[in-house]
Design a protein around this motif. Structure first.
Motif, mmCIF file in Angstrom:
data_model
loop_
_atom_site.group_PDB
_atom_site.id
_atom_site.type_symbol
_atom_site.label_atom_id
_atom_site.label_comp_id
_atom_site.label_asym_id
_atom_site.label_seq_id
_atom_site.Cartn_x
_atom_site.Cartn_y
_atom_site.Cartn_z
ATOM 1 N N GLY A 151 0.829 -1.064 0.008
ATOM 2 C CA GLY A 151 -0.066 -0.039 -0.071
ATOM 3 C C GLY A 151 0.808 1.141 -0.163
ATOM 4 O O GLY A 151 1.946 1.150 0.537
ATOM 5 N N ILE A 152 0.258 2.540 -0.338
ATOM 6 C CA ILE A 152 0.784 3.556 -0.376
ATOM 7 C C ILE A 152 1.301 3.969 1.115
ATOM 8 O O ILE A 152 2.454 4.602 1.183
ATOM 9 N N GLY A 153 0.679 3.800 2.065
ATOM 10 C CA GLY A 153 1.026 4.021 3.325
ATOM 11 C C GLY A 153 2.566 3.249 3.585
ATOM 12 O O GLY A 153 3.404 4.066 4.298
ATOM 13 N N ASP A 154 2.676 2.020 3.379
ATOM 14 C CA ASP A 154 4.084 1.335 3.484
ATOM 15 C C ASP A 154 5.198 1.988 2.624
ATOM 16 O O ASP A 154 6.289 1.917 3.077
ATOM 17 N N ALA A 155 4.603 2.518 1.414
ATOM 18 C CA ALA A 155 5.525 3.047 0.557
ATOM 19 C C ALA A 155 6.132 4.574 1.331
ATOM 20 O O ALA A 155 7.256 4.570 1.175
ATOM 21 N N LEU A 156 5.137 5.235 1.749
ATOM 22 C CA LEU A 156 5.491 6.473 2.282
ATOM 23 C C LEU A 156 6.204 6.231 3.700
ATOM 24 O O LEU A 156 7.261 6.985 4.015
ATOM 25 N N ALA A 157 6.004 5.023 4.575
ATOM 26 C CA ALA A 157 6.690 4.682 5.695
ATOM 27 C C ALA A 157 8.306 4.631 5.037
ATOM 28 O O ALA A 157 9.337 4.920 5.885
ATOM 29 N N ALA A 158 8.520 3.867 4.162
ATOM 30 C CA ALA A 158 9.792 3.685 3.449
ATOM 31 C C ALA A 158 10.673 5.028 3.140
ATOM 32 O O ALA A 158 11.604 5.076 3.775
ATOM 33 N N VAL A 159 9.907 5.612 2.700
ATOM 34 C CA VAL A 159 10.343 7.091 2.211
ATOM 35 C C VAL A 159 10.860 7.752 3.422
ATOM 36 O O VAL A 159 11.850 8.354 3.631
ATOM 37 N N GLY A 160 9.809 7.767 4.556
ATOM 38 C CA GLY A 160 10.210 8.330 5.567
ATOM 39 C C GLY A 160 11.566 7.547 6.373
ATOM 40 O O GLY A 160 12.319 8.416 6.919
ATOM 41 N N LEU A 161 11.727 6.343 6.488
ATOM 42 C CA LEU A 161 12.940 6.028 7.068
ATOM 43 C C LEU A 161 14.242 6.502 6.191
ATOM 44 O O LEU A 161 15.091 6.753 6.659
ATOM 45 N N LEU A 162 14.209 6.389 4.730
ATOM 46 C CA LEU A 162 15.167 6.889 3.965
ATOM 47 C C LEU A 162 15.726 8.467 4.573
ATOM 48 O O LEU A 162 16.797 8.478 4.732
ATOM 49 N N LEU A 163 14.613 9.224 4.619
ATOM 50 C CA LEU A 163 14.850 10.708 5.048
ATOM 51 C C LEU A 163 15.304 10.731 6.234
ATOM 52 O O LEU A 163 16.321 11.723 6.508
ATOM 53 N N LEU A 164 14.798 9.695 7.394
ATOM 54 C CA LEU A 164 15.496 9.701 8.674
ATOM 55 C C LEU A 164 16.794 9.440 8.898
ATOM 56 O O LEU A 164 17.500 9.919 9.413
#
Length: 275
Positions: A151-164
């Motif tokens: 889902g898009i929620g999981d994809a956005l969570a992955a992007v958030g981890l990359l930016l973290l």
């Protein structure tokens, strides 16, 4: 050079916070304006992801196999995203070092600007650059055949981890940039590149010799890569070590630990410049 007097901070913590954030936004806009007016920097941001995807996805990837028969570019792209965020430390370090050597930092310190706001503004500007770079890299991955399958929620969570991860490494770059000369900073890619390669970025740690595989599994980059593969639904590897089984915990814990160590070190190094 004698130390410059710091401007008096407002007495209340809420006023100090507002002062710091206001000055940080000004410094961030200044850094972004300089970046936009530098065609070479803009071109590098645009071309680097394209070159990396072509080189690793097609040239080297043509000889790679993924356990279970998955597509190598599906395996590769989360590693490329993470490596790009990690290599961004070079940009931060080089810019900060050049600004320090050219006296820009001293001019900031001689004006009534919040000193934490200066380094925080640098971090804000680098995060904006990293978001743009990551968006370009995501687009390149989609063109190359990569995609997320959850889902898009999981994809956005992955992007958030990359930016973290990128945010944490910004403080490493600021600290080293304040400590190193521009010449030393520009040569820092030599030890940095192997650190980004000695992970699960391009191959499974299980394929490495035992001691190298253990180092790769505990590399902070590996935790982010493994978690992003899971969140994107891309093929990965499933190790039986504690690090492999708790990748999500480490993907959050490593960046927080790095930030807790290097953020105060960067602020203290900045305060002591010219002392």
């Amino acid at each position: 050079m004698s130390a410059l007097a710091a401007p008096d901070a407002p007495p209340r913590w809420s006023e100090r916070l507002r002062w710091t954030l206001s000055d940080a936004s000004v410094i961030a806009r200044t850094n972004l304006t300089h970046w936009v007016r530098n065609p070479a920097a803009v071109l590098n941001l645009t071309l680097y992801p394209i070159v990396m995807v072509v080189l690793f996805g097609y040239v080297l990837g043509s000889a790679m196999n993924v356990a279970g028969g998955g597509d190598y570019r599906e395996f590769l792209m989360p590693g490329m995203f993470s490596q790009t965020m990690a290599m961004g430390v070079m940009t931060t370090m080089t810019v900060v070092s050049l600004q320090t050597a050219r006296g820009v930092t001293d001019r900031y310190r001689s004006t009534p600007i919040s000193r934490p706001g200066v380094v925080l503004g640098r971090a804000f500007a680098d995060i904006v650059n990293s978001v743009l770079e990551l968006l370009i890299l995501l687009a390149c991955g989609l063109v190359a055949g990569w995609s997320w399958h959850r889902g898009i929620g999981d994809a956005l969570a992955a992007v958030g981890l990359l930016l973290l991860l990128r945010f944490a490494l910004i403080w490493v770059g600021i600290y080293l940039g304040l400590a190193l000369t521009p010449e030393a900073a520009s040569a820092a890619w030599l030890p940095l590149l192997p650190l980004t390669m000695l992970a699960n970025t391009f191959v499974s740690p299980a394929l490495l010799p035992g001691w190298l595989g253990a180092i790769a599994e505990w590399n902070p980059l590996s935790a982010t890569v493994a978690t992003c593969r899971m969140l994107f639904g891309n093929p990965g590897w499933q190790g039986d070590s504690w690090a492999a089984e708790h990748a999500l915990t480490l993907a959050i814990g490593w960046p927080l630990l790095i930030t807790l160590v290097f953020l105060p070190l960067s602020a203290r190094r900045y305060r002591r410049l010219g002392g």
